[in-house]
Design an enzyme around this catalytic site. Sequence first.
Site, PDB file in Angstrom:
ATOM      1  N   CYS A  73       0.830  -1.201   0.000  1.00  0.00           N
ATOM      2  CA  CYS A  73       0.000   0.000   0.000  1.00  0.00           C
ATOM      3  C   CYS A  73       0.870   1.259   0.000  1.00  0.00           C
ATOM      4  O   CYS A  73       1.978   1.253   0.516  1.00  0.00           O
ATOM      5  CB  CYS A  73      -0.862   0.031   1.254  1.00  0.00           C
ATOM      6  SG  CYS A  73      -1.867  -1.428   1.446  1.00  0.00           S
ATOM      7  N   LYS A  97       6.563  -4.261  -4.283  1.00  0.00           N
ATOM      8  CA  LYS A  97       7.988  -3.933  -4.257  1.00  0.00           C
ATOM      9  C   LYS A  97       8.541  -4.029  -2.842  1.00  0.00           C
ATOM     10  O   LYS A  97       9.665  -4.455  -2.629  1.00  0.00           O
ATOM     11  CB  LYS A  97       8.196  -2.520  -4.812  1.00  0.00           C
ATOM     12  CG  LYS A  97       9.643  -2.072  -4.907  1.00  0.00           C
ATOM     13  CD  LYS A  97      10.394  -2.869  -5.955  1.00  0.00           C
ATOM     14  CE  LYS A  97      11.880  -2.613  -5.941  1.00  0.00           C
ATOM     15  NZ  LYS A  97      12.625  -3.677  -6.651  1.00  0.00           N
TER      16      LYS A  97
END
Length: 641
Positions: free
Chosen positions: A2, A636
């Site tokens: 997020c 990521k």
Amino acid sequence: MCGIIGYIGEKNANEITLKGLKKLEYRGYDSFGFANLTSKINIYKDIGKVSQIKNIDLPKSNISIAHTRWATHGGVKKENSHPHQSNNKEIALTHNGIIENYQEIKKELIKNDYFFKSETDSEIIPVYIEYLIKKEKIVFFEALKKTLKKIKGNYAITIIYKNEKKIFFAKKGSPLIIGIGKNENFISSDMNAFLECTNKIICLDDNEYGFIEENSFSIYDLNTNKKKNKKINLIKNDTLKNKEIIKENKKIKNIKTNNNNNNNNNNNEKNNEKNNEKNNEKKIKEIIEKIKNKIDFKQNYNNHYMLKEIFEQANTIDYAINQNIKKITKIINKIKKTNDIFLIGCGTSYNCCLYASYLFREILNKQTTPIIASEFENYLPLITNKSLIIAVSQSGETIDVLEAIKKSKEKKATIFSIVNTNFSTLTRISDENIMMNSGVEICVLSTKSYTSQIAIFLLLIYSLKYNYNNAIKKIKKISNKIPLILENNFEKLKEIADLIKEKNDLFLIGRNSLYPIALEGALKIKEVSYIHAEGFAGGELKHGTIALIENKTPVIILSSKKNRELTLSNAIEIKSRGGYIIGFDYINNEIFDNFIEIPNIDEDNSILMIIPLQILSYFLAINRGCDPDKPRNLAKSVTVI
Ligand code: M6R
């Protein structure tokens, strides 16, 4: 994972937060949303990609918070995406992290006639604040503080409230950074979201909360309730930093990093190095041009960060070893004196730790223990105030790594970190940091950061074994070969990917320090092409994996001088069961069905092995119609457990 961006200032907040969210896309997400403040709170959210949006359908405003969501609690649905609102719609929140006791709070609120629109843990926060304001007749900020004391878990939150021109925030466990501008301020979970607008930042620490306004900010300590003075840091760009390090190192003459006298520092050598660097950069440009002409680069390959970042490695390895000599000397002196070394990381960074542990044993005769960060708890009894922990992380925000470091610090161990992201949490809790200097890595897959991590370990290990200057020379000898690898193998790797793209399984075999490379190659292939890929140590073949070899099963054999005989005998066994052998070595062999030539150098050639594996994974992804930069389900930076 997020991402959060908030803006308050004189400009159009919708435009700025939209731009900010686009910068956060690389982190991985499945839905997104915005909340802004006019005379009321306005919300816009959706599932899908922010990149497809030109304008957001919201009234103009100077205050906005926005979020990219990576589903954890509740599926990928519009209702579950952030911002979430209080029942009276006066409060809107974005949240990164996990609220562990949300079910208990939700029950309490439902009992008191409050309702919920989403399945998320996050929604309880604005609703609980509303509940407290009404029940206890307290002001918003007081209710926020009380809510923060009630919730358990990790969070980075931003909140807007209908009656105040502020963005409120709080942080525990998840990153949150304030950006200070002129007549404007920013807040984000990742400073890349606002770095274009300001390079002045404040890194928030755990248990801090407060608010930003157009021209000021206020930060409080949740434990003491006292206002805090925090340092404003200036972010310098990598080129400037590199130049500063070179200048600083020039001042330090005749450094001895071990007992050997370092007499190699003559002018000719320096000039050679400079020329090599320039030649390297030129060579890379030439190769890219050549490759562009040979394959249909424009149509399929032009726009991917993965490929760009793979190519950058000929330079990023050199940036990684451009370190302050004083700092490296201090670090290697500590390594020299310590027999209790633990290397910690996750995913690719763990593969690097495993690789480094082979080199520590082989080159320095020093036992080090590589640990997957999420398994660290099992090693905790071994950690003492004499232990040295080397944490490896591209993002510096991986939650399992941070948890392991926090626990090690409680035991008073020394913490060194190898990190790419400036001012990340890991850099702030470590005793010493070695920055990778790779530049932002946008593709979800670690490529250039992995080779930078390896280069840094090589720098430490070779400096200890030989001396600093020899270490640099040896590593440059390796990085100078990268353009050659790219040039000679690019098309061949594309052909191999075409041949094996329909396969469901793929295996990679390595022995000794090539075993971790086999693991890393398998990780690259599976995460980007979704082919089941498995790396294993050659000696393990007969202990199970050979059962999976069928006619034409592709197997990549990584071999070099040290382990060639045994690895080739594995290849023969596989071949006799119908396997399709792709050899990676500097000597071809008749047993190989296909061959990737790795330059022959005396030094450990693992970096050179991984680059063609990265390219192969890239082509497999393209051939199978997968997005190489944003593989499904991956983020990521993994900031929640
Ligand atoms: O930021 P970190 O290096 O701590 O990240 C660790 C892993 O999440 C990361 O290496 C992951 O495995 C990548 N997807 C690998 O390409």
